[in-house]
Write a protein that holds these residues in place. Structure first.
Motif, mmCIF file in Angstrom:
data_model
loop_
_atom_site.group_PDB
_atom_site.id
_atom_site.type_symbol
_atom_site.label_atom_id
_atom_site.label_comp_id
_atom_site.label_asym_id
_atom_site.label_seq_id
_atom_site.Cartn_x
_atom_site.Cartn_y
_atom_site.Cartn_z
ATOM 1 N N GLY A 36 13.075 8.048 -39.383
ATOM 2 C CA GLY A 36 14.096 9.515 -39.708
ATOM 3 C C GLY A 36 15.331 8.346 -39.475
ATOM 4 O O GLY A 36 15.559 7.415 -38.516
ATOM 5 N N SER A 40 17.149 11.321 -34.869
ATOM 6 C CA SER A 40 17.024 12.830 -35.043
ATOM 7 C C SER A 40 16.151 13.366 -34.094
ATOM 8 O O SER A 40 14.823 14.267 -34.741
ATOM 9 C CB SER A 40 16.416 12.584 -36.647
ATOM 10 N N ALA A 206 15.594 18.343 -36.454
ATOM 11 C CA ALA A 206 14.577 16.868 -36.991
ATOM 12 C C ALA A 206 13.508 18.326 -37.455
ATOM 13 O O ALA A 206 13.553 18.738 -36.847
ATOM 14 C CB ALA A 206 14.410 15.631 -36.209
#
Length: 245
Positions: A36, A40, A206
């Protein structure tokens, strides 16, 4: 059966919402990677699983038991090897087992030999290369009694050649011992080569943006990274990630 279950977890720090309705699982003897955007919340997730933080909402279960805020439930390998400088290689790798009242010296010596570290059992961390320290750190994780190992970018500080060597060694060792692994990386190729599944997190806050099932059979041949199927999947994940940046 799910080894780890992240059940709709939220986590904020003040007004900063970091994780939002995060939900996924890691099955028995499965290797799952998380990728990611930077910042995040991947490391925050590991701190939650490790009991350093508690979620604001939701539940974290390991082997069917709630572990919210419970320390010591997992084996954790950070980016740096975190070997104790006053303990030898052998003394470091048995540390996790020792803390839980187990004596694993015979098994440890066997694993040290298979890791190509024979002759360094009584060496101290400053006498070992970065790759050797990472091997020792992972052996320590395997010897710890917890059923889940969380690896937080363990190869990020290594040069490319050593990193590739360590990836192959990690897979060979994991395939012999078959523990459940949750692995954080920023490297798409690394995630594809190592994993059974890849979970792509969105930018903060997230949540699970998408999940990819890795179709390649095991044991993995390093040459798989040059195949058309591998390169196409790498491009697909890269395109998904690029949208989030």
């Amino acid at each position: 059966m799910a080894k780890l279950n992240i059940d709709h977890v939220n986590k904020s720090f003040g007004d900063n919402l970091v994780l939002k309705d995060l939900a996924f699982d890691v099955k028995e003897e499965e290797f799952v990677s998380i990728i990611g955007p930077s910042g995040s919340g991947k490391s925050t997730l590991f701190h939650l699983i490790g009991g350093l933080y508690e979620p604001d909402d939701g539940m974290i279960q390991l082997d069917g038991k709630r572990i919210n805020g419970q320390k010591g439930a997992i084996s954790y390998m950070p980016q740096s090897p975190s070997l104790l400088p006053w303990r030898t290689l052998l003394e470091n790798v048995v540390l996790g087992a020792e803390i839980h009242g187990k004596m694993e010296e015979k098994t440890a010596k066997s694993m040290i030999q298979k890791a190509g570290l024979s002759g360094f059992e009584h060496s101290y961390p400053h006498e070992l290369s970065g790759g050797m320290q990472q091997r020792a750190s992972f052996i320590r994780s395997l010897l710890s009694p917890q059923s889940l190992i969380c690896l937080d970018e363990p190869f990020s500080a290594l040069d490319e050649f050593t990193r590739l060597e360590m990836q192959k060694w990690l897979l060979d060792t994991w395939e012999q011992h078959q523990r459940s692994i949750l692995f954080i990386t920023h490297n798409i190729e690394e995630a594809l080569y190592l994993s059974d599944r890849i979970i792509l997190l969105s930018d903060r806050p997230a949540t699970v943006q998408r999940e990819f099932k890795v179709p390649f059979t095991r044991p993995r041949d390093p040459s798989i990274v040059l195949t058309e199927e591998f390169l196409k999947m790498k491009q697909t994940i890269h395109s998904e990630l690029k949208v989030l940046l």
